[in-house]
Design a protein around this motif. Structure first.
Motif, PDB file in Angstrom:
ATOM      1  N   LEU A 140     -74.784  57.544  -9.789  1.00 44.18           N
ATOM      2  CA  LEU A 140     -76.273  57.735  -8.966  1.00 44.18           C
ATOM      3  C   LEU A 140     -76.520  58.762  -7.945  1.00 44.18           C
ATOM      4  O   LEU A 140     -75.595  58.992  -7.176  1.00 44.18           O
ATOM      5  N   ILE A 141     -77.507  59.547  -8.107  1.00 47.59           N
ATOM      6  CA  ILE A 141     -77.782  60.630  -7.382  1.00 47.59           C
ATOM      7  C   ILE A 141     -78.941  60.457  -6.778  1.00 47.59           C
ATOM      8  O   ILE A 141     -79.977  59.554  -7.321  1.00 47.59           O
ATOM      9  N   VAL A 142     -79.512  61.235  -6.038  1.00 46.35           N
ATOM     10  CA  VAL A 142     -80.889  60.952  -5.263  1.00 46.35           C
ATOM     11  C   VAL A 142     -81.965  61.207  -6.359  1.00 46.35           C
ATOM     12  O   VAL A 142     -82.207  62.439  -7.124  1.00 46.35           O
ATOM     13  N   ASP A 143     -82.791  60.002  -6.867  1.00 45.84           N
ATOM     14  CA  ASP A 143     -83.862  60.143  -7.461  1.00 45.84           C
ATOM     15  C   ASP A 143     -83.426  60.417  -8.930  1.00 45.84           C
ATOM     16  O   ASP A 143     -84.239  61.031  -9.919  1.00 45.84           O
ATOM     17  N   SER A 144     -82.253  60.196  -9.666  1.00 43.62           N
ATOM     18  CA  SER A 144     -81.629  60.678 -10.762  1.00 43.62           C
ATOM     19  C   SER A 144     -80.481  60.095 -11.018  1.00 43.62           C
ATOM     20  O   SER A 144     -79.867  59.215 -10.180  1.00 43.62           O
ATOM     21  N   ALA A 145     -79.932  60.698 -12.362  1.00 47.42           N
ATOM     22  CA  ALA A 145     -78.460  60.100 -12.379  1.00 47.42           C
ATOM     23  C   ALA A 145     -77.944  61.641 -13.257  1.00 47.42           C
ATOM     24  O   ALA A 145     -78.757  62.453 -13.948  1.00 47.42           O
ATOM     25  N   ALA A 146     -76.508  61.962 -12.940  1.00 42.41           N
ATOM     26  CA  ALA A 146     -76.109  63.217 -13.544  1.00 42.41           C
ATOM     27  C   ALA A 146     -75.856  63.220 -14.966  1.00 42.41           C
ATOM     28  O   ALA A 146     -75.877  61.949 -15.765  1.00 42.41           O
ATOM     29  N   ARG A 147     -76.191  64.334 -15.642  1.00 46.50           N
ATOM     30  CA  ARG A 147     -76.183  64.495 -17.048  1.00 46.50           C
ATOM     31  C   ARG A 147     -74.891  64.010 -17.841  1.00 46.50           C
ATOM     32  O   ARG A 147     -73.963  63.701 -17.228  1.00 46.50           O
ATOM     33  N   THR A 148     -75.123  63.540 -19.141  1.00 51.78           N
ATOM     34  CA  THR A 148     -74.030  62.984 -19.910  1.00 51.78           C
ATOM     35  C   THR A 148     -73.928  63.730 -21.035  1.00 51.78           C
ATOM     36  O   THR A 148     -73.443  63.122 -22.068  1.00 51.78           O
ATOM     37  N   ALA A 185     -79.669  68.739  -5.464  1.00 52.31           N
ATOM     38  CA  ALA A 185     -80.789  69.643  -5.692  1.00 52.31           C
ATOM     39  C   ALA A 185     -80.050  71.041  -5.718  1.00 52.31           C
ATOM     40  O   ALA A 185     -79.296  71.372  -5.051  1.00 52.31           O
ATOM     41  N   GLY A 186     -80.124  71.842  -6.941  1.00 52.63           N
ATOM     42  CA  GLY A 186     -79.624  73.131  -7.190  1.00 52.63           C
ATOM     43  C   GLY A 186     -78.474  72.961  -8.030  1.00 52.63           C
ATOM     44  O   GLY A 186     -78.017  73.794  -8.541  1.00 52.63           O
ATOM     45  N   SER A 187     -77.948  71.640  -8.391  1.00 55.53           N
ATOM     46  CA  SER A 187     -76.811  71.463  -9.334  1.00 55.53           C
ATOM     47  C   SER A 187     -77.515  71.467 -10.918  1.00 55.53           C
ATOM     48  O   SER A 187     -78.427  71.070 -11.056  1.00 55.53           O
ATOM     49  N   PHE A 188     -76.623  71.933 -11.668  1.00 50.11           N
ATOM     50  CA  PHE A 188     -77.256  72.019 -13.138  1.00 50.11           C
ATOM     51  C   PHE A 188     -76.452  70.403 -13.591  1.00 50.11           C
ATOM     52  O   PHE A 188     -76.320  70.561 -14.963  1.00 50.11           O
ATOM     53  N   CYS A 189     -76.179  69.584 -12.896  1.00 48.31           N
ATOM     54  CA  CYS A 189     -75.798  68.332 -13.385  1.00 48.31           C
ATOM     55  C   CYS A 189     -76.982  67.468 -13.329  1.00 48.31           C
ATOM     56  O   CYS A 189     -76.862  66.103 -12.921  1.00 48.31           O
ATOM     57  N   SER A 190     -78.216  67.988 -13.306  1.00 44.79           N
ATOM     58  CA  SER A 190     -79.386  67.027 -13.583  1.00 44.79           C
ATOM     59  C   SER A 190     -80.027  66.564 -12.047  1.00 44.79           C
ATOM     60  O   SER A 190     -81.061  65.708 -12.159  1.00 44.79           O
ATOM     61  N   ALA A 191     -79.628  66.946 -11.017  1.00 49.12           N
ATOM     62  CA  ALA A 191     -80.522  66.641  -9.979  1.00 49.12           C
ATOM     63  C   ALA A 191     -81.840  67.212  -9.727  1.00 49.12           C
ATOM     64  O   ALA A 191     -81.993  68.487 -10.106  1.00 49.12           O
ATOM     65  N   PRO A 192     -82.817  66.327  -9.373  1.00 51.03           N
ATOM     66  CA  PRO A 192     -84.109  67.041  -9.377  1.00 51.03           C
ATOM     67  C   PRO A 192     -84.167  67.884  -7.862  1.00 51.03           C
ATOM     68  O   PRO A 192     -83.272  67.780  -7.074  1.00 51.03           O
ATOM     69  N   PRO A 193     -85.499  68.721  -7.894  1.00 49.44           N
ATOM     70  CA  PRO A 193     -85.404  69.456  -6.793  1.00 49.44           C
ATOM     71  C   PRO A 193     -85.786  68.436  -5.685  1.00 49.44           C
ATOM     72  O   PRO A 193     -86.078  67.446  -5.600  1.00 49.44           O
ATOM     73  N   GLY A 194     -85.363  68.807  -4.336  1.00 49.88           N
ATOM     74  CA  GLY A 194     -85.730  68.142  -3.046  1.00 49.88           C
ATOM     75  C   GLY A 194     -84.626  68.349  -2.123  1.00 49.88           C
ATOM     76  O   GLY A 194     -83.471  68.733  -2.201  1.00 49.88           O
ATOM     77  N   LEU A 223     -83.377  59.891 -19.515  1.00 47.43           N
ATOM     78  CA  LEU A 223     -82.198  60.763 -19.222  1.00 47.43           C
ATOM     79  C   LEU A 223     -81.890  61.954 -20.133  1.00 47.43           C
ATOM     80  O   LEU A 223     -81.785  63.321 -19.663  1.00 47.43           O
ATOM     81  N   THR A 224     -81.690  61.542 -21.300  1.00 44.28           N
ATOM     82  CA  THR A 224     -81.282  62.639 -22.537  1.00 44.28           C
ATOM     83  C   THR A 224     -82.517  63.559 -22.245  1.00 44.28           C
ATOM     84  O   THR A 224     -82.412  64.750 -22.748  1.00 44.28           O
ATOM     85  N   GLY A 225     -83.938  63.038 -22.320  1.00 45.07           N
ATOM     86  CA  GLY A 225     -84.880  63.935 -22.536  1.00 45.07           C
ATOM     87  C   GLY A 225     -85.107  65.017 -21.558  1.00 45.07           C
ATOM     88  O   GLY A 225     -85.733  65.963 -21.489  1.00 45.07           O
ATOM     89  N   SER A 226     -84.379  64.936 -20.274  1.00 50.03           N
ATOM     90  CA  SER A 226     -84.511  65.632 -19.120  1.00 50.03           C
ATOM     91  C   SER A 226     -83.304  66.821 -18.788  1.00 50.03           C
ATOM     92  O   SER A 226     -83.386  67.584 -18.053  1.00 50.03           O
TER      93      SER A 226
END
Length: 459
Positions: A140-148, A185-194, A223-226
């Motif tokens: 669980l990350i802020v407003d998302s979840a990391a990539r799978t 934010a800024g991670s390529f592991c799927s965190a959205p900007p913020g 998740l997979t679509g993002s």
């Protein structure tokens, strides 16, 4: 122990978009969570408080940086805490689901939360049974979840479904429980900007769009679509972290290289990376060198564009931080650093060597050229110049033959575009111009409106 807010010290790596954490245990000892190999900030925070790192916990086998846990074990005698399912090849205390570690007043409880990786753990911090917060790593990350998708396309959906179940488990914690993720934010592991890097369970129930998915199928599709692209070096580092990074006895140095040595390195298949600002590179550089300006994102592009198996020499400018070059390289496993050019470009020219210049122009001077946009797919979709060709910077070297000739190359500000131009030059392209600015300025100079959505022109 009466845990206070200032007992938790977030340590943010703006370039990789990650947070490590240092927890003051109240007795001169500390817990470090997801510390990277570049320990400068962590060491400074520990020294300010007179702390010795007694425990170093990793939530998962990181793909975007080398862990600093092994180094902390060597330097501080820290006990290393990690998932037993990770089969790490160095001494550590392997933890399974619900295992607890007595930190001396506080308790750390391991929660199996697979999804981002198979062996992923979250660490719940307890004070006399009360849930203070949970280190969620790449769950669980802020407003998302990391990539799978880091373990391959054939496992992406399976891991996304595991991620769904992990997040459902975490949201059963009390709403007031703090959430301390690694990826932000800024991670390529799927965190959205913020700007927010920490949150609470209750806040995520209200704002996280993935948690609003009505069921597992919808969550998995969202998740997979993002998922966008990610740096090439991600495919190497998880195994390097399983083996354990080498312990460093001292800060690595950059030896001084003569112009002749730099020229020979380049001729023999090595790389010359010019870390000066984009405008300085444009004014004059070594033909065949790559422009990767020294900034927060330096490690990302070094690891995305260059192999870790070839020697690298650097061209630096006055007053640039050589230690920053070294540590950004070492934290992603790039250790074949041959050195830096003596005297920089003035030294190169004084030795009688030629230089190459690249036009770096404002939008109103870009002329009528094909427009090559090298930003990420999501950036492009959010607004791009009509008729633009789009090739992400990370894939440009492999697709350079399809890049339009005589293009104006652009990103958002110019740094990535200059990197792209240097790749194209190395691949034999000539007559390349770089835009000093982005699509907003370019379109405004021509009275155009940006196109939004997926109207992408690929070569």
């Amino acid at each position: 122990m009466g845990f206070a807010d200032d007992h938790l010290i977030p340590l943010v790596d703006e370039g990789l978009g990650n947070s490590a954490y240092l927890v003051d245990l109240g007795d001169g000892r500390a817990l470090a969570v997801d510390a990277a190999r570049d320990l400068r900030t962590l060491r400074a925070a520990a020294e300010r408080r007179g702390l010795t790192v007694a425990y170093a916990a990793d939530t998962h086998l990181h793909a975007d940086f080398l862990s600093g846990a092994v180094q902390l074990g060597h330097d501080h005698g820290a006990t290393l805490l990690a998932s037993a399912a990770g089969h790490r090849a160095f001494a550590h205390r392997g933890l399974a689901d619900e295992d607890e570690v007595d930190l001396g007043g506080l308790t750390l409880r391991a929660l199996a939360t697979p999804g981002h990786t198979d062996e992923h753990l979250s660490f719940l911090l307890l004070d006399d049974g009360r849930e203070l917060g949970v280190f969620t790593g790449g769950s669980l990350i802020v407003d998302s979840a990391a990539r799978t998708d880091l373990l391959g396309a054939d496992r992406t959906e399976e891991l996304a479904r595991a991620q769904y179940r992990s997040l459902q488990r975490l949201t059963r914690l009390p709403d007031a429980t703090a959430v301390w993720p690694t990826h932000g934010a800024g991670s390529f592991c799927s965190a959205p900007p913020g700007s927010e890097r920490t949150t609470t369970i209750g806040a995520q129930k209200q704002t996280n769009p993935l948690l609003a998915a009505p069921d597992e199928d919808a969550f998995t599709a969202r998740l997979t679509g993002s998922l966008g692209s990610y740096p090439a070096y991600f495919d190497r580092l998880a195994e390097a972290n399983r083996r354990g990074p080498a312990v460093l006895a001292a800060t690595p140095l950059l030896p001084v290289l003569t112009p002749g040595q730099v020229g020979s390195l380049l001729a023999d298949g090595g790389y010359v990376v010019d870390v000066r600002p984009a405008a300085d590179y444009a004014a004059g550089h070594i033909h065949g060198s790559l422009s990767i300006p020294l900034r927060d994102q330096f490690a990302t592009w070094l690891g995305w564009l260059l192999p870790d198996t070839a020697p690298i020499a650097f061209v630096t400018g006055d007053d640039q931080d050589l230690g920053e070059i070294v540590w950004q390289a070492y934290k992603i496993g790039y250790e074949r650093l041959a050195g830096r050019l003596a005297g920089g470009m003035p030294g190169w020219l004084a030795d009688g060597n030629p230089q190459t210049a690249t036009p770096f122009v404002a939008a109103d001077r870009a002329g009528d050229r094909p427009y090559l946009d090298v930003r990420q797919e999501a950036e492009f979709a959010a607004g791009h110049v009509p008729g633009a060709t789009h090739i992400e910077l990370g894939s440009l070297a492999a697709r350079a033959a399809g890049a339009p000739g005589g293009a104006v190359v652009a990103c958002r500000h110019g740094e990535r575009a200059m990197t792209a131009a240097s790749l194209l030059e190395r691949a034999g392209h000539t007559d390349i111009t770089v835009l000093d600015g982005g699509p907003d300025q370019y379109a405004a100079a021509r009275g155009q409106q940006l196109v939004r959505g997926g109207e992408t022109t690929h070569p």
